[in-house]
Structures are given as structure tokens and as C-alpha cells.
Motif scaffolding. Sequence first.
Motif, PDB file in Angstrom:
ATOM      1  N   HIS A  53     -29.780   2.475-101.008  1.00  0.00           N
ATOM      2  CA  HIS A  53     -29.025   3.713-101.263  1.00  0.00           C
ATOM      3  C   HIS A  53     -29.877   4.962-101.018  1.00  0.00           C
ATOM      4  O   HIS A  53     -29.341   6.062-101.023  1.00  0.00           O
ATOM      5  N   PHE A 108     -29.004   5.783 -96.796  1.00  0.00           N
ATOM      6  CA  PHE A 108     -27.635   5.757 -96.268  1.00  0.00           C
ATOM      7  C   PHE A 108     -27.526   6.535 -94.963  1.00  0.00           C
ATOM      8  O   PHE A 108     -26.727   6.218 -94.103  1.00  0.00           O
ATOM      9  N   TYR A 109     -28.322   7.608 -94.837  1.00  0.00           N
ATOM     10  CA  TYR A 109     -28.210   8.445 -93.638  1.00  0.00           C
ATOM     11  C   TYR A 109     -29.320   8.139 -92.642  1.00  0.00           C
ATOM     12  O   TYR A 109     -29.605   8.921 -91.756  1.00  0.00           O
ATOM     13  N   THR A 128     -28.698   3.254 -91.138  1.00  0.00           N
ATOM     14  CA  THR A 128     -28.318   1.974 -91.728  1.00  0.00           C
ATOM     15  C   THR A 128     -26.897   1.628 -91.293  1.00  0.00           C
ATOM     16  O   THR A 128     -26.010   2.467 -91.390  1.00  0.00           O
ATOM     17  N   GLN A 152     -23.034   0.256 -91.124  1.00  0.00           N
ATOM     18  CA  GLN A 152     -21.994   0.468 -92.123  1.00  0.00           C
ATOM     19  C   GLN A 152     -21.889  -0.667 -93.144  1.00  0.00           C
ATOM     20  O   GLN A 152     -21.769  -0.429 -94.340  1.00  0.00           O
ATOM     21  N   ARG A 183     -24.520  -0.275 -95.728  1.00  0.00           N
ATOM     22  CA  ARG A 183     -24.240   0.837 -96.633  1.00  0.00           C
ATOM     23  C   ARG A 183     -23.237   0.413 -97.690  1.00  0.00           C
ATOM     24  O   ARG A 183     -23.430   0.656 -98.877  1.00  0.00           O
ATOM     25  N   ASN A 184     -22.163  -0.249 -97.251  1.00  0.00           N
ATOM     26  CA  ASN A 184     -21.122  -0.641 -98.199  1.00  0.00           C
ATOM     27  C   ASN A 184     -21.664  -1.609 -99.243  1.00  0.00           C
ATOM     28  O   ASN A 184     -21.424  -1.459-100.439  1.00  0.00           O
ATOM     29  N   MET A 220     -23.878   0.188-101.632  1.00  0.00           N
ATOM     30  CA  MET A 220     -23.106   1.072-102.494  1.00  0.00           C
ATOM     31  C   MET A 220     -22.549   0.270-103.674  1.00  0.00           C
ATOM     32  O   MET A 220     -22.631   0.701-104.829  1.00  0.00           O
ATOM     33  N   VAL A 269     -21.149   6.393-100.554  1.00  0.00           N
ATOM     34  CA  VAL A 269     -21.690   6.693 -99.222  1.00  0.00           C
ATOM     35  C   VAL A 269     -21.209   8.026 -98.646  1.00  0.00           C
ATOM     36  O   VAL A 269     -22.033   8.863 -98.303  1.00  0.00           O
ATOM     37  N   SER A 279     -15.111   5.811 -95.435  1.00  0.00           N
ATOM     38  CA  SER A 279     -16.119   5.621 -94.380  1.00  0.00           C
ATOM     39  C   SER A 279     -15.485   5.035 -93.129  1.00  0.00           C
ATOM     40  O   SER A 279     -15.791   5.448 -92.006  1.00  0.00           O
TER      41      SER A 279
END
Lengths: 563, 203, 320
Positions: free
Chosen positions: A314, A317-318, A321, A323, A326-327, A330, A385, C124
Amino acid sequence: MSSSVSFDPRVLKTPQPVPGAPDNWKRFFSFNTDAKVIGIQYIATALFYLLVGGVLAMIMRGELITPAADLVDPSVYNGLYTMHGTVMLFLFLFPILNGFNNLLIPPMIGAPDMAFPRLNAAAFWLFPVFGVILMASFLVPGGPSGSGWWAYPPQSIQNPLGHFINGQFLWILAVALSGISSIMGAINFVTTIIRMRAPGMGWFRLPIFCWTAMAAQTIQLVGLPVLTAGAVLLLFDLSFGTSFYRPEGGGDPMLYQHFFWFYSHPAVYVMVLPVFGIFSELFPVYARKPLFGYKVVAIASFGITVLSLIVWVHHMFYSGTPQWMRNLFMVTTMLIAVPTGIKVFAWIATLWRGKLRLTTAMLFCLGGLVNFIFAGITGVMLATVPVDIHVGNTYFVVGHFHTVIFSTITFGIYAGIYHWFPKFTGRMTYEGLGKLHFGLTFVGAQLNFIPMHWAGLMGMPRRVASYDPEFAFANVLASLGAFLLGVAMIPFILNIVSSWARGPKAPPNPWQAIGLEWLLPSPPPAENFEDDVPTVISGPYGYGLGKPLVENEAHYVARALEA
Amino acid sequence: MTLSSPLPADDPAAASGSQQGHANHTLTGFVIFLLSESVIFLALFAGYIVFKMSSPVWLPAGVEGLEIRDPLLNTVVLVSSSGVAWLAERCLKRQKLVSFRLWWLLTMAMGSFFVYGQAVEWLHLGFGLGDGIFGSTFYVLTGFHGLHVITGILLMGLMLQRSFRPGNYDKGETGVVAVSLFWHFVDVIWIVLFVLIYVWQRS
Amino acid sequence: MTNLSAASAGPLRPRTLGLVAIALLLDGVASLRMADWSHQWLPLPASAAAPYVDDLFALETGIGTFIFLGCVSVIGWTLLFNRAPKYDMDDGDPIEGNLRLEITWTILPLVIVMLIAWHAIRVSDTLATLGGKVRVTGTAEAMALANSGAESSRSVAAGSFGPIEVIGRQWSWEFVYPNGVRSTELHLPLNLRSSFHLIATDVIHGFFIPAFRLKQDMIPGSVIDYSLIPTRVGRYRLRDSMFSGGYFSSNQTDVVVESEADFQHWLEQAARQPLKPGYNEARRLYEKRLAEGDRGWATVPPAPPPLVHVSTNPAAVHVS
Ligand code: HEA
Ligand code: HEA
Ligand code: CUA
Ligand SMILES: [Cu+2]
């Protein structure tokens, strides 16, 4: 238990920490293996570094009170905030918490000392060593490291002047030594809690502070080696021409980020868990009620330990990484709200229909709790995210983590100091000064850190020496708050110094608290209960239940009063 | 290695009698230390695997790969030394001090052979530490492991020397148990490293 | 008050229930107000992503306010009504736990955060700004790849503009358009998906436009695909968000969103301009530092300003 009263010469070598006696002060400056001496050594040195880190913060806030970079050169600003973060984390927060561990764990579990007293002293003495190394980096050509406490490559390995000994080099050295010291400490604390509990003290009779210490130190044991690996590779890239994080040789800077956050995320729970322990100890005392849901609160600590190890992404995230990752992270991050929530609600339920005594320690706990709920909620926002994509790497993050790290953790530490000061120095502190300290700190912290969230939402990046004029108002507020925090240190220092020198003598149990440490004289003798360790017969926090904590309690109470 | 410090006078719990003895603490502490130490290697393995699978370049120009024959011999020696260390430990438990010393010395010799073999290999490789990600990972991983082997040999020497103090090992010795634990640990790490570095070839 | 504490000991009385209901209602109203208000803490929304992000943030502000006020009110209540009188040394009620309550406050947060997470995942997916990533060894390879990639499988979806190469340096921004125009100021067509290849030449930089609510790091050794849709005409700030050393704070420029016609016009005009060094704030500061005797701590010198057709105007006023 066969207790033959025999004379133990080691008692002479480690005199009890009674302040005032002329030769006594020397003990705090020597290689002493008594956990209580080491604890005070840790706390005193760490508080000194709080002032150092605080002065750096004051200069930073002075720079940031106007949009332009006018007070210091931008390169100097970078060094200042890097050192501020590093000093605060590695020279203030971790050491002071180790100080608490040293002071509290042995008496709380009825042990005479740590499992490995010499290892303990060695771990402590590394602290001044890496402290001096880090401070020395102010003096080398080019100044200290200016790459943030993350030290992300390739920026951190640019080494503009090309010297072998440079600020970044010393920084890595200091952080690595601090890691070694922490691992030595962790081995000691965990072994002590596992093996040296008083008779009858099963896991579910262990005070929550010890539970949280276990949970936190477990994180150190799993996480620190990874940081060490990452730091060693960074050092090789910086100084020996390897390409771990250099793309030109096939390396990847992202790997460092994973190594770094695999430890440094869990590290925030290493810092906060002991403070959860302090809250759990203090709320029952000052609300005069048993800790609500003791067992669940204890187990939740390890829930946090486990979850803390699987959420590090976390912070990335930017960073490119993908998707799915990230999920995933999260979701794991958000799960931490559950065990933490359990604790928060348990503390509130402990207050409910209690008989609250608003001592300084209690005020700091209450203030810390309120701030923590706020910070936890901004944490959950950061974990989301799409929101983090906007506020990540802005002052929103700086606001979030100072609300935890200062307004919760440092509050908890203050509470702990006011609460246990009488026990370990034998002197009471002054309540009036304490409450003044609390009031100034509480107001200053809100003024300092709440506007930061706003600046971040508007898009002000962190780590900037200058900024666009639209952020000026929020920054003026923050700087004023920061200066108020500086002022708030005055009553604190005054209180601690004067109380220790000539405060009223403390009784063994000034707060009518329940716990093994309160059955000892204030200050406790070198080996706590020595051969006469009490047998624990009920769980902690039995306020209002009328059950004795140990067998033959009257004997211990009387003995403590005599001493 | 303060961890394996065997001086009982250091430990107040041993005196108080209300807690378990010191030997147990030492082993508990040492096992915790080893678990933690193994995480460093796990991290390095993970990094190595990531690099090997994703780097746009791997072998430096002019390097074909690694010679596997001599390292294999080295591996066999190191891994079997674990068994020898175990024999030594067993002798100590049965109070056969002399055969303990012999087996123990043999373990040390085999360890030294490994270090020697490693040094020879390093000296004859056609690439250096600075040659891209391959050179970097190779030297740092094998070097970091080699450091552990050398530490192990030194610790064994210390234990050997202590065995000459009269009566010192009468009740067995935690230090020996801890050091041989360390030795097995170092061996297991090597097996993984050998597979990762020498057996697994990247096309 | 004595009445009330007696009541909550036994089964809930109507009066207690009523009080709790009123409290929850007030809390709810306050939370809705905060959620509403939260929109004003953010810059003007100027991209397709912004409304989604703002709504998600408002939702979290609402839920967060509800929880925060709820907890703080209970704490406040105990502070008002459960204080021990000065010389009262008694203990409180020895309540050790309550299974139903504990289960509730475990399940409820779990459900809340999982719902938030589920919603965030959907957002997202809707935004779909981040594309793939390709590893390279250096800037030269990155540029070659970015250029060749334009027509290949990594290319751009139909109905969109680009790809624009975004190049991050210590400390300047450079944007290269498909027709070869170079600029230190980013111009984008309104309501069209613009796609980017993000390239960092030296250290990590962050491509951050607060008005768009979007940011993405640019990693040396990787070419990252990115895309977004601007939805409001105006001049916005583009900031480096990932710390990049010495003059990091000066590494800012503007994004100009124009109607498609204006944008095309700008592109054509720009192509006719001669190449010249772009305006560079870091350079200016560094030269000032040298002139003042090079005091301060070590920093790498700024890279030479890129040669561009269009340079940033430092005096232009941005909306947010
Ligand atoms: C020191 C202690 C500490 C603690 C305890 C936390 C706790 C949390 N933090 Fe924080 N964090 C930091 C210190 C800390 N953090 C630091 C230092 C950084 C920045 C480092 C740097 O970049 O330099 C950071 C950065 C940071 C980021 C990265 C932001 C970015 O860089 O873009 C994120 C993102 O997910 C995050 C999330 C969280 C979450 C979800 C929690 C959770 O643990 C919070 C859980 C608590 C609660 C939620 C409140 C109580 C619960 C209830 C009352 C139950 C009901 C609640 C709900 C249903 C929501 N933190
Ligand atoms: C324990 C951790 C901790 C603590 C307590 C603090 C406390 C404070 N911090 Fe900091 N901070 C960090 C950890 C911490 N911080 C970290 C990790 C970072 C990130 C760094 C990075 O990005 O790499 C950071 C970054 C950071 C920034 C962002 C820098 C940037 O991104 O550009 C700012 C800006 O305002 C700031 C301010 C403050 C202030 C005002 C305090 C105040 O609370 C301080 C209060 C002051 C004192 C407690 C002492 C005052 C003393 C005196 C005035 C002298 C008196 C002396 C005598 C009497 C002898 N901190
Ligand atoms: Cu430029 Cu980060
Ligand atoms: Cu984190």
C-alpha cells in the motif's frame, strides 16, 4: 519453591536505581547489565534525540512558513527532513520503546532480569554508537543523506561528490547497526517472555503490555532481516559498483521498495503495538474497571502482527504496481481495521460506566485514543487505491502519520512516562505541570497536523522546500502549531528534571494499580522479587472484582512498604 | 556471538531457581536468532529469483555461464560435513570426548575445504562484482553465505578449545548444540543457493 | 443520569433506545454534511477520473465522520458523567466483556471496509488509467521502445490521442508529441483519452496532476503506459510527486487543456517554432547557488534544459 536466603554478590554490582546517591549517577554511564538501568539509559538517550529531531522539525517548519525556499537551501531542507525522520524513528521511537520493554517486562512477569543481560547491555550500547555515526553525517563533506528516510534508489545512490565516506554511506551504516541492535533486543524480549514468567502466570494472565511487546518483537524478527538485506544491497550499489538497483546493469529500483516496505510497513506496528499495550494497562487503572474483553484484545495483537506482514504494497500503489496487486493489498490493508477496531472499542467499553480519574497519564491516553481513531480513518482512506492515487506522496500522508506517530504514539509514551515514573525513580511528578504539558501538546498537535491533511488534498507534495502560494494558509497554521509543540516541551522537561531531583517520595503503588510491578517497592530492587517470586492466581486488571492477584498478597504489599 | 555465551554467572534466573535453567534460554534465544537470520537469506533468494526471471539482461557479455563440476564437489563435501557434525554431537552426548574432538575437527576441515574451493572458484571467474546484475548477485550471495561458513568454523574452533577445560563438557554443552544447529542451517542455505545459482540456468 | 446507567444494565428501556436513536440520527446528519463539504477540500475536478475519486472520498469522509463522532461522543459522555468525585476511591462496574457486543464490533467494521474495498475496485476498473510496463536497461532503449511501440500491440485505443512521451529528468519535464513537437508544457485535447509513455531518465519521478486526481511514478528502467481523459478547459499544475533530489520542489510545470480544435491549432503552430532551451527553474536556482558561493549540501547539478519548440511560461496563472 525452595528459597534459601543467601547473599548474592551480584546485588552489589548492580545497585538499585535510587537517584541522588553520589556514586549512583555513574551507573547510568557504564556498561551495566541491569535491565532497569538499561531501560532508563534508553529512555533518557531517546528523549535527548526527541529534542534533536524536534529542533530539526522546527527549522523545517520555519522554512515552510512561507512558500519560497528562503530560510535554507533546498539541498539543506532535504537533509533536514531526512535526518528528522531518521532521528525520530531510529533514535527516538524504537529506543524509547525498548526502554519501556526493559523497565516493564521483567517486573510485570516477575522475572529478576532479562534472559540475556549482557546481550541486553550490548544492544543498548550500539545505540550511542549508531547515534553518533548518524550525527557525524552532518559533518562530512556534502552533508547528511538527503534522500528521505526511504532512501529510494537510484536517487540515494547518486553520490554527487563521489567520496567513499558520504552522508548516505553513514546513514546506511547507522540504520544497519540499529537493525542489529533491535534484533538483539527482540531475541532477548521474546525469550524472556516465553521462559521467565512467574509461577502461575499462564498466557492468559499475562499483562497486555507483554502481549503487545511479544507481537511487536515478532515483527522485528521477521521484518528487520529483510530491511537489512535491502540495505546491504543498497550499500553495495552505492559504494562497490554493483547493479542491484541500477537499470543499466539489469537491476531494478522497484526491488528496493519491496524490501524496504516489507519491513518499514510492519515497523509502524512495532511502534504502535507497545502503545496499544500502554493504553490497555492505563485505561483500567484510571477507569477503575477490568479491561473489557481482555482475551480478545490480547489475541488481536497477533492478528495485527500477521496482517502487518502482508500489506506493504500500500506504500507503492502509484509505483507501477499492477492492478491486481493493488486490489489485493488494498483488501489486506483494510482488514487491519478489524483487529484494531476491536481494541479501540474495548478501550471505550472499559471507560464506559467507570470511575474516571483524570490524571496527566489518563489525559494523554484519552487524547491519544481520540487522535488514533482519526488517524486510523485517514489510514483507511489511504488504503483505498483511487484515493491514494490522488493523496499519496502529499501532505495528506504526512498528516496521517504524524497523527499516529506523534499524536498517538508519542502521547502514549508521555502517558507511560507519567504513569511509571514514580515506580522506577521513586519520585512523584507534578500534576499541574503535567496537565499544562498535555494541554499545550494537544492543541499544538491538532493545529500542526490537521491543516496538513487539507494541504495534501489540495495537491501539495511532501518533501518540498518551496510550494505554490495556494498552500500558504495551511502551512502557516501548521508552523504555528509546530512552534506551540516546541513550547510544550518546556513544562515537560521542567517536570521530569525537577521531579527526579526533588519530587515527593513515591509510595509503592501510588495509583492503586493491580500488577506485579506494583507489588514491588518504588524503585524496585535490582532483581525485583529476587528469590521470593509471587505465584499468580488470577488474571490482570481485576478492578472491582475483589480477587487477589497473587498468593499471599498481603505479604508482598507489606514488604514493598517496608523497603 | 554473545548468544552462545555459556557463563552461567551471567544469568540471574539460574540462581533464583524459580525459573528454568540457563541452558534452555540460550537454545531458545539461539533458535529465534536462526529463524530471524534465515529470513535474510529468504529475502536474498526472493530478490535473486525476481532478477533472474525479469531482468532484461542477465549474463554479462562474453560469459557463457557457470562451471558446475567443482562447485558440485564442494557441495557434496559441505553437505556431508553436516552428518559428521551430528556424529560429533552424538559422541559428546555419550561422554566420548576424544572422538567428539576428532569428528568435530573433521567437520571444521570439511568446512575449510569448502571455503578454499569457493575462493579458488572466485579467482578464476571471468567476471567481477561490477559486471551487471549477474556479477552482483553471484558474488554477494555466495560471499554472504561464505561469511557464514567462516563464522561457523570459528565458532567450532571456540567450542573445541573449550572442550579442553577439565570437566567443562561433562553435562554436554549447549554451545556445541547451538553451533551444530548453525552448521546445519548454513548447509541447508547452501543447497538452496546451489540449486538457484548453478543448477537453474537461464537461457 | 443514575436513571440511565441503571437502564443500560438491564434490557434496553424505551427511553435509552430513544436517546441512542437520537444520537445516531444526529451523528448521521453530521456525517452527511461532512461528506458534502468534503468536495470543497479538493481542487476543481478536471478529468474523467476526478468525480469518481471525489465521490469515493466523500463516501469515506461520511463513514469516517460517523465512526469518529460515534466513538468520541461515547468517550465524551464518560468524561462528563463517569468521573470519579475527588475523594472517591471506589472501583467502577466490574464488566469484563460482552460476547454479543464484541461480535458486533468485529463483524460490522469487517463488512464496512470490505464494501469500501469492493467499491474502490470497481472505481479503479472504470478509470483504467494504468497500462502495461516494459523493462529496459537504459534511457536510449526506453526512447526507442516508446517510439516504436506507437503502432504496435501496445498502441493506443481507438478514439484517443497519443501516445505522448513524458520524459522526467532532474529537474525538468519534456513532452514529445506523435508529430515530433517537443514542449516543456503539457497540452491536452478536451474530452479525449490521451495516452502516454512514461519514461524517467535518471531517478524516479512522479507524474502528478492534482486537478485530475491522478499520479503515476516513472521508473528508470521501465516504460509505463498511462492514459487519462481531461474534462475541463484550463491551465493546471503538474507536479513531480516522487522525491527526486536537490531541486525536487521546482520540478513543476503546467497542463493546458484545450478544445480539440484549439489543441490541433497549437500542435501545428508549435511544429513551426524553432527548438530552444526551455524555461528551467532548477537551473536558475542552481546558478544562483553557485553565484552565492556554492553553499549548502551536496546535490547533482540539474540536467541541461531540454531543447523544445514550446517552453513553459513561469508567469502564467493556473486554476489549481
Ligand atoms: C506508526 C504508526 C502507524 C499506524 C498505526 C498506521 C496505521 C495505518 N496506516 Fe499508516 N502510515 C504510517 C504510520 C502508521 N500508520 C507512516 C509512518 C506512513 C508513511 C511513511 C512514509 O511514507 O514516510 C504511513 C502511510 C500509510 C499509507 C501509505 C500512503 C502513501 O504513501 O501513499 C497507507 C495506505 O494504505 C496507510 C494506511 C494505514 C492503515 C489502513 C492503518 C490502520 O492500521 C489503521 C487502523 C485503525 C482504524 C481504522 C481506527 C480504529 C478502528 C475502528 C474505530 C473500527 C472501525 C473503523 C472502520 C470501519 C474504518 N498508512
Ligand atoms: C517519531 C516520529 C516523528 C515525530 C515525533 C515527528 C514530529 C514532528 N514532525 Fe515529523 N516526520 C517523521 C517522523 C516524526 N515526526 C518522519 C518519519 C517523516 C518523513 C521523513 C521523510 O519524508 O523522509 C517526517 C516528516 C515531517 C515533515 C514533512 C517534511 C516533508 O515532507 O517535506 C514535517 C513538516 O512539517 C514534519 C514536522 C514535524 C513536527 C512539527 C513534529 C513535532 O511533533 C515536533 C515537536 C517538537 C519537539 C518535540 C521538540 C521541540 C524542541 C525544541 C523547540 C527545543 C527545546 C530544546 C531545549 C529545551 C534544549 N515531519
Ligand atoms: Cu522528479 Cu521525482
Ligand atoms: Cu504501511
